[in-house]
Design a protein around this motif. Structure first.
Motif, PDB file in Angstrom:
ATOM      1  N   GLY A   1      -1.224   2.246 -11.139  1.00  0.00           N
ATOM      2  CA  GLY A   1      -2.627   2.018 -10.803  1.00  0.00           C
ATOM      3  C   GLY A   1      -3.531   2.167 -12.004  1.00  0.00           C
ATOM      4  O   GLY A   1      -4.454   1.377 -12.222  1.00  0.00           O
TER       5      GLY A   1
ATOM      6  N   ASN B   1      -3.945  -5.237  -2.039  1.00  0.00           N
ATOM      7  CA  ASN B   1      -3.558  -6.425  -2.778  1.00  0.00           C
ATOM      8  C   ASN B   1      -4.328  -7.641  -2.277  1.00  0.00           C
ATOM      9  O   ASN B   1      -4.108  -8.119  -1.171  1.00  0.00           O
ATOM     10  CB  ASN B   1      -2.047  -6.641  -2.604  1.00  0.00           C
TER      11      ASN B   1
ATOM     12  N   LEU C   1      -6.423  -0.593 -11.634  1.00  0.00           N
ATOM     13  CA  LEU C   1      -6.667  -1.111 -10.291  1.00  0.00           C
ATOM     14  C   LEU C   1      -7.780  -0.351  -9.581  1.00  0.00           C
ATOM     15  O   LEU C   1      -8.427  -0.863  -8.683  1.00  0.00           O
ATOM     16  CB  LEU C   1      -5.392  -1.026  -9.450  1.00  0.00           C
TER      17      LEU C   1
ATOM     18  N   PRO D   1      -1.443   1.880  -5.965  1.00  0.00           N
ATOM     19  CA  PRO D   1      -0.805   0.862  -5.122  1.00  0.00           C
ATOM     20  C   PRO D   1       0.379   1.413  -4.344  1.00  0.00           C
ATOM     21  O   PRO D   1       1.053   2.339  -4.791  1.00  0.00           O
ATOM     22  CB  PRO D   1      -0.337  -0.183  -6.139  1.00  0.00           C
TER      23      PRO D   1
END
Lengths: 286, 301, 520
Positions: free
Chosen positions: B139, C489, B144, B148
């Protein structure tokens, strides 16, 4: 430890040290799996969920002591699953090796109609897997009543497999003179096989037995399909994990993992040498 | 008389040795393989038809179908295994050459094959979970702004499954290669080292040619098993989020229709897919044998 | 020396394993297959799904039954895996089960009708079982041919479970009454640094929430008699138009899109196991989780669940489409508050009456609208039909199995069940008194009262549903769409509109080619 490096050139030494370092990283990561499992088995369920990477605050042995009571799947208690595991792995592996070695011996030392065909068939079978037979196989087992029964182990009496090739190669290279001598002394074919030839193949038999045993001790895929009501320990653990919806006992889950891992670990540490040296395929071009 | 008795004894012995494996083979190998062929041409009502094949080709063309994805991933997995193969052999080689700590590695490198996959995947998926540093680093590195869920995210799931496979298979087939290297006569290497041969030429000029038959055999086996190439996608995330391979797909078909619904048409379709795959595999197998004909001749069992 | 050592080690290990097996076998048999002593009598074999409510209740009911009926011998085998429990169902030659307590749907050809049990009055009861049953549940339990083949023996009520402590800290005093308000609550929690929601994506509990939204939007009658009966207005069944109609399912997706978002959902909700997420929820990692009445029993070894309470599933804000006099969410909330006050007994319906219609403050609400909102508000998520009892036609001990069921559904049996698992059943006591919940946890009490106030109990597992739902047409607003709303995502994210398109595409693809063909 560094003895092997002494006579090497500096560049080579550097290479060896680098390789060793990479190996060390992998080795540590493998050890970490066991360490993590052990550590988790000694934590409480809540600790495992909330702090998966911390050491146990207090050693929680109840995961082991309560395991027989909590760890049961589809009417199988821990003892029952252990029995299933031992039955299918030990009896199964033994039957398979027992049948294969006799079959390979017979094919390599005796001529009978079709004996050469068998080798070709095995060679084709091992190099050419047929895909998508799972459905037909399941139906067959179902029709033979081999689903959820201890008799399922009969399916392991197979002789057409890779190990056939190993045994065949071994016996091909084994001299027949001993057998002839024994024959002179009046031994029959059964005696020659069991008293003269088989003892010589003992190390190979043992190491192939051990690998087969290990594979079925750890096997989950076919057990999950064919024996859901007689789960072996790995399938029991897999199911227990899935069914954890109704039980909050991750500690027991990992305790069970440790219990399954230990016999395999012990056997391999004890027999490491035999295993790594007694099998070879393809031979050596000298 | 004595000779006759001997012959009789021999026949009995041969029958004892071969009857069980042959019966087993006929029941558990020949029968299901033939019935797979028959099943492939049946529809849900048990009537002869080509429905299963038309469906297979239709789904193969569909960009979103599981089957198409399964083939794609299977080839990808195979490619990676192929590239990784020499490295796996090198592991056994370096242990054989006694790199520092080889005694320790010789044992520890067995761990991935000793530990059962159910356990390793369970531990692995927790280690890479959102509470662990691996997912958190991913991440952060990718910036991000969140951690994740690696196995439940199409961007990462397949890579994670493949990496897990490589990680666990890194030591390669220690039993086969350990045995093979152990058989190299020590004199050969000793005389080479006295001649001052470098490490690289020792490896390429002496070792590789000597173990070539084993390499050739393993290559053939690898290629013939191309459609079986798979990581632990089933145990890791049930083949979801783009990780399904052909063998996972096939396993799931059988598992999900097992029990009381074992007569479902699912098995017929599976048989058809299997049949098509096998035909291609036979083609590959013949091709690779032609290609490695020379190599294969050298193989002796 | 070393060699000898290894040999001994191998022998030792083998001996230990064999010994363990031998002792294990004995223990396994006695420990898990609960068998009462080998007394003479008629045997009744039960196969039970060991779900969130466990099997302790069954042990207690069996004890009570055997005391009353010593002529019977009851044994049971259990599994937490429905598939394993049902593995032999229908195979008359090998299946020796006399009574199933599991989840199964529409296997009528192997099920014995239970109408006689419903009509009978059990020993010590004052009413027949039919009269004791919740009417909505029973309506759904009746199959098309008019028979009752299976009856609930588990499941429960569901609602949004919330952490009272966290709500208090965030200063939330008004529980969300509509889905729009739920989104606002999520926002408030988020601004206080609290993660609003968590879920186990594979578990599909949101499916039950969807059921409530569908029943609220389209009305319970449409839900039962049209949608799940797959019957259009003209009476045609099965009807594809029913499945493709933009109904409550669509508006449920629209609502989820608002509050099931990556910002509101606890990280890991899409990958962790059910028990891990529940453990995190019980340890204050998120403020809300849609869950059932069995939660506290299921997680009983993790300590008290006192800080948790359950709220009624909020009303789908989109039902405004169906109302003529209520057209903004604030007003809808006011009506709901009024409805709640009436059902809590704090107010009378007449307090709001204004001629034919009703009035809140100065705003007039039509009678039809008022009734629509009332029905929607008193719709409670449930999955009672998710675990049912039935007797296989080939049972050797049908009478015994039915006798057992009669006892199980008698006041005495029901009380044993309720006292063991503290979980409600949609069956009232024949005496008219309510279950004595005084010793139950606060959480359990709330579920008992939730069921009491329920007017409508939508239940997707009901027998009334059309066979097409067993032929593949079941997953309309489930897992993958929920996942697509809250994944981080962007590539896998979906809007409600896209999800709905997938639903419709699937129906168009599969209706004729698969589902219709698969109907038995």
């Amino acid at each position: 430890m560094f003895k092997s490096l002494k006579r090497k050139a500096p560049a080579e030494k550097l290479l060896y040290c680098f390789v060793s370092l990479v190996f060390l990283l992998f080795a540590l990561s493998y050890i970490y799996i066991i360490a993590w499992t052990l550590m988790s088995s000694l934590k409480t369920h809540t600790e495992i969920v909330l702090d998966p990477f911390s050491l146990p605050k207090v050693l929680n042995w109840s995961s082991y002591s309560e395991l027989p009571e909590v760890f049961y799947v589809n009417n199988n208690g821990f003892g029952q699953m252990l029995f299933n595991s031992v039955w299918f792995s030990v009896v199964g592996a033994f039957l398979q090796q027992f049948v294969t070695i006799a079959f390979a011996y017979c094919c390599s030392k005796y001529k009978f109609p079709g004996s050469e065909w068998i080798y070709t068939i095995v060679l084709i079978m091992t190099t050419l897997p047929i895909y998508g037979t799972g459905g037909a196989t399941y139906r067959l087992y179902h029709e033979l009543g081999l689903i959820n029964t201890y008799a399922h182990v009969l399916a392991s009496c197979a002789g057409f497999n890779l190990h056939f090739l190993y045994y065949r190669a071994y016996f091909k290279n084994l001299s027949w003179t001993y057998a002839e001598a024994a024959m002179m002394d009046g031994a029959n074919h059964f005696q020659i096989y069991s008293k003269v030839m088989l003892p010589q193949a003992k190390p190979l038999f043992f190491s192939l037995f051990l690998t087969t045993w290990l594979a079925s001790w750890n096997n989950w895929s076919s057990v999950l399909l064919y024996l859901p009501k007689l789960p072996t320990l790995p399938v029991g653990i897999q199911q227990f994990n899935v069914e954890m919806i109704y039980k909050a006992r991750l500690d027991v889950l990992f305790a069970a993992c440790m219990i399954v891992a230990i016999p395999a670990l012990v056997m391999f540490i004890a027999f490491n040498k035999v295993l790594t040296t007694s099998v070879s395929v393809g031979g050596i071009k000298g | 008389m004595e000779k006759k008795k001997r012959k009789f004894n021999e026949v009995i012995f041969i029958i004892c040795c071969i009857s069980v494996p042959i019966i087993q083979w006929l029941i558990f190998y020949v029968y299901p393989n033939f019935s797979t062929i028959f099943m492939a041409f049946r529809d849900s009502q048990g009537v002869w038809s080509l429905d299963n094949f038309t469906r297979f080709f239709k789904e193969l063309k569909l960009p979103t179908s599981d089957i198409r994805l399964a083939f794609r991933n299977t080839f990808l997995t195979f490619g990676i295994l192929f590239v990784a193969y020499p490295f796996k052999v090198m592991v056994s080689y370096f242990i054989y050459k006694k790199v520092p700590g080889s005694g320790f590695y010789r044992i520890v490198f067995f761990l991935p094959s000793i530990l059962f996959a159910v356990c390793t995947t369970m531990v692995f998926s927790r280690i890479i979970g959102v509470n662990g540093f691996i997912a958190q680093s991913v991440g952060e590195i990718l910036d991000l702004g969140y951690t994740p869920e690696l196995l439940q995210d199409e961007r990462f799931a397949n890579t994670v499954v493949l990496l897990e496979m490589l990680w666990l298979q890194f030591p390669g087939d220690l039993i086969i290669w350990g045995g093979t290297f152990a058989r190299i006569p020590e004199e050969v290497l000793e005389s080479a080292s006295l001649d001052g041969v470098t490490w690289w030429s020792e490896f390429t000029k002496i070792i590789v040619p000597m173990v070539w038959p084993t390499v050739a055999l393993q290559m053939v086996l690898l290629f013939c098993g191309i459609f079986g190439a798979s990581g632990n996608a089933f145990l890791l995330n049930n083949g979801s989020h783009g990780t399904i391979t052909l063998s996972v797909w096939m396993y799931k078909q059988v598992l999900e229709s097992s029990g009381a619904s074992y007569t479902a048409n699912v098995y017929n379709y599976l048989s058809a897919v299997g049949l098509m795959t096998t035909i291609v595999a036979i083609g590959i197998s013949i091709g690779i044998r032609k290609f490695t004909d020379k190599m294969f001749d050298d193989v002796e069992f | 020396m070393m060699k000898k050592g290894k040999k001994y080690l191998a022998i030792l290990l083998a001996t230990a394993m064999t010994a363990a097996c031998l002792t294990g076998c004995g223990g396994g048999e006695g420990g898990n297959k609960k068998t009462s002593s080998n007394k003479a009598g008629v045997d009744i074999e039960i196969a039970v799904w060991n779900s969130g409510i466990g099997i302790e209740w069954l042990e207690n009911v069996i004890a009570g039954f055997e005391k009353k009926h010593p002529e019977y011998n009851v044994t049971f085998s259990d599994s937490s895996n429905i598939k394993t429990v049902n593995a032999s169902l229908g195979m008359a030659d090998i299946d020796t089960t006399d009574l199933y307590l599991t989840y199964v749907s529409r296997e009528y050809e192997v099920m014995e009708p239970l109408d006689d049990i419903l009509d009978a009055t059990a020993d010590g009861d004052q009413k027949s079982l039919k009269e004791k049953f919740n009417a909505t549940y029973l309506a759904g339990a009746q199959s098309e041919d008019g028979h009752y083949y299976s009856l609930t023996c588990g499941g429960g009520t569901l609602g949004m479970v919330y952490n009272t402590k966290m709500f208090e800290e965030a200063g939330i005093t008004q529980l969300p009454r509509t889905t729009d308000e739920l989104t606002l609550v999520c926002d408030t929690l988020k601004s206080y640094g609290v993660t609003p929601l968590c879920h186990f994506v594979q578990g599909g509990y949101y499916t039950y929430m969807t059921q409530v939204f569908m029943a609220q939007y389209d009305g319970i009658d449409y839900y039962t008699n049209n949608f799940y009966s797959c019957k259009d207005e003209a009476g045609k069944s099965p009807s594809k138009d029913v499945l493709t109609k933009k109904d409550g399912r669509y508006y449920a997706l629209k609502a989820y899109e608002q509050f099931i978002t990556p910002e509101y959902v606890l990280a890991g909700s899409n990958s962790k196991s059910h028990t891990e997420i529940q453990t995190e929820f019980l340890n204050d990692k998120a403020a809300m989780m849609f869950n059932g009445s069995w939660l506290s029993y299921e997680m009983r070894n993790l300590g008290s669940s006192d800080k948790f309470a359950v709220m009624q599933t909020p009303v789908l804000s989109s039902i405004k489409d169906k109302l003529s006099t209520v057209n903004d969410d604030k007003l809808l909330r006011k009506v709901i508050t009024a409805v709640d006050q009436i059902s809590e007994g704090k107010k009378q319906l007449s307090d709001y009456a204004s001629g034919e219609d009703y009035k809140i403050g100065d705003t007039v609400i039509s009678k039809a609208d008022w009734e629509y909102v009332t029905a929607a508000r008193n719709t409670v998520a449930s999955n009672f039909a998710g675990q049912v009892s039935f007797v296989p036609t080939y049972s050797n001990s049908k009478e015994g199995a039915k006798e057992f069921l009669k006892y199980m559904y008698s006041d005495e049996g029901l009380k044993i069940y309720a006292d063991t698992v503290q979980n409600p059943m949609p069956i009232a006591l024949s005496t008219g008194e309510t279950y004595d919940t005084s010793k139950y946890s606060a959480y359990a009490k709330q579920h008992f009262s939730l069921l009491e106030q329920a007017e409508n109990l939508p239940d997707m597992h009901m027998n009334k549903r059309h066979a097409i739902f067993n032929a593949g047409a079941s997953d309309f607003a489930e897992v993958e769409y929920i996942f697509s709303f809250c994944t981080n995502n962007a590539g896998e994210q979906m809007t409600a509109e896209q999800a709905w398109k997938l639903v419709i595409d699937k129906i168009n693809d599969d209706y004729e080619t698969n589902w219709l063909k698969n109907i038995k």
